[in-house]
Structures are given as C-alpha cells and as structure tokens.
Design a protein around this motif. Structure first.
Motif: not given
Length: 143
Positions: A38-40, A69-74, A45-47
C-alpha cells in the motif's frame, strides 16, 4: 496436483518478506518498514503488487506472475526523481537475487525473475512522485 493448486504459487508475500529484510533496500529507503502493498507513511517506500499479465502453465505447474514495483515519494515531492529511480533499481536488483536464495519455509518456490517493463516516472493521481517498473516472477507451488 489439481489446477487450483496454482493459486499457491502467488509470489507476492515471499517478495514482500524478501525486500523487507534485504539490507540494501532498507539502506536505500533510509529505514525499515518501508516496503508493502500500500501507499502509506513513512516515505519514501516501495510498493509491490501483482498486475494483469503473466502465464499460468497447468501442465508444468509453472506460474509467471507480473509484478509491479513502485518507488513512492511524499506529497511534498521528496526525495526527488533521481533518488526515487535509484531506490527503484535497488529494489529490482534485490528482487533479482531472490531465485538464488533459500526457498521460503512456506509459499511458492521462486525460480526466475525477468524484466518485463523498464522503469519510468509516472506520478500518482494525487501528484505524489513515483518511479515504477515491472518484472515477471516465475514460481511453482511448494509440494
């Protein structure tokens, strides 16, 4: 083995556990507890999720699952595109090591990881920065 036993070849739980415990991934994400489905918070983070595509071979019991695989920022845009790309490729490199690792005590046996779609920058709908790529993870149910 019945055809429905192919459902036991789902590699996502094994991948999540592997990436959560991988020291290079933890270092790239600046801490633990930053890999999940999840995106939390916390970010970056990696989703990891399974997406449409892949192959189910009922004769050989080999399953090719398409993994994203997704690298998510804030929401404030951090840590930036260059760093998100680096985090993504650290995660992909760690995923590529999984077939050589000892099989998980429960779950499928991962036999191969192959690139399926190169990494690219695609922001989330809420404009959160995101780098993503896909791989095909080949596995079979443990017997």
């Amino acid at each position: 083995m019945a055809t429905e036993d192919l459902s036991r070849a789902d590699p996502v739980p094994v991948i999540l556990a592997w990436l959560r415990a991988h020291p290079a991934v933890t270092a790239a994400l600046s801490g633990p507890d930053r890999v999940g489905a999840y995106s939390e918070e916390p970010y970056p983070r990696l989703r990891v999720s399974d997406v449409p595509g892949g192959v189910d071979n009922y004769l050989t019991r080999l399953v090719g699952t398409r993994i994203q695989i997704e690298a998510l920022g804030s929401m404030d845009g951090g840590p930036g595109k260059e760093e998100l790309r680096r985090i993504l490729y650290v995660g992909l490199a760690a995923l590529g090591e999984l077939p050589a690792a000892d099989p998980a005590p429960a779950g499928p046996v991962i036999v191969s990881v192959r690139p399926a779609q190169a990494g690219g920058y695609v922001p989330e709908a809420d404009r959160r920065p995101r780098y993503l790529a896909q791989a095909t993870v080949w596995s079979h149910p443990s017997y």
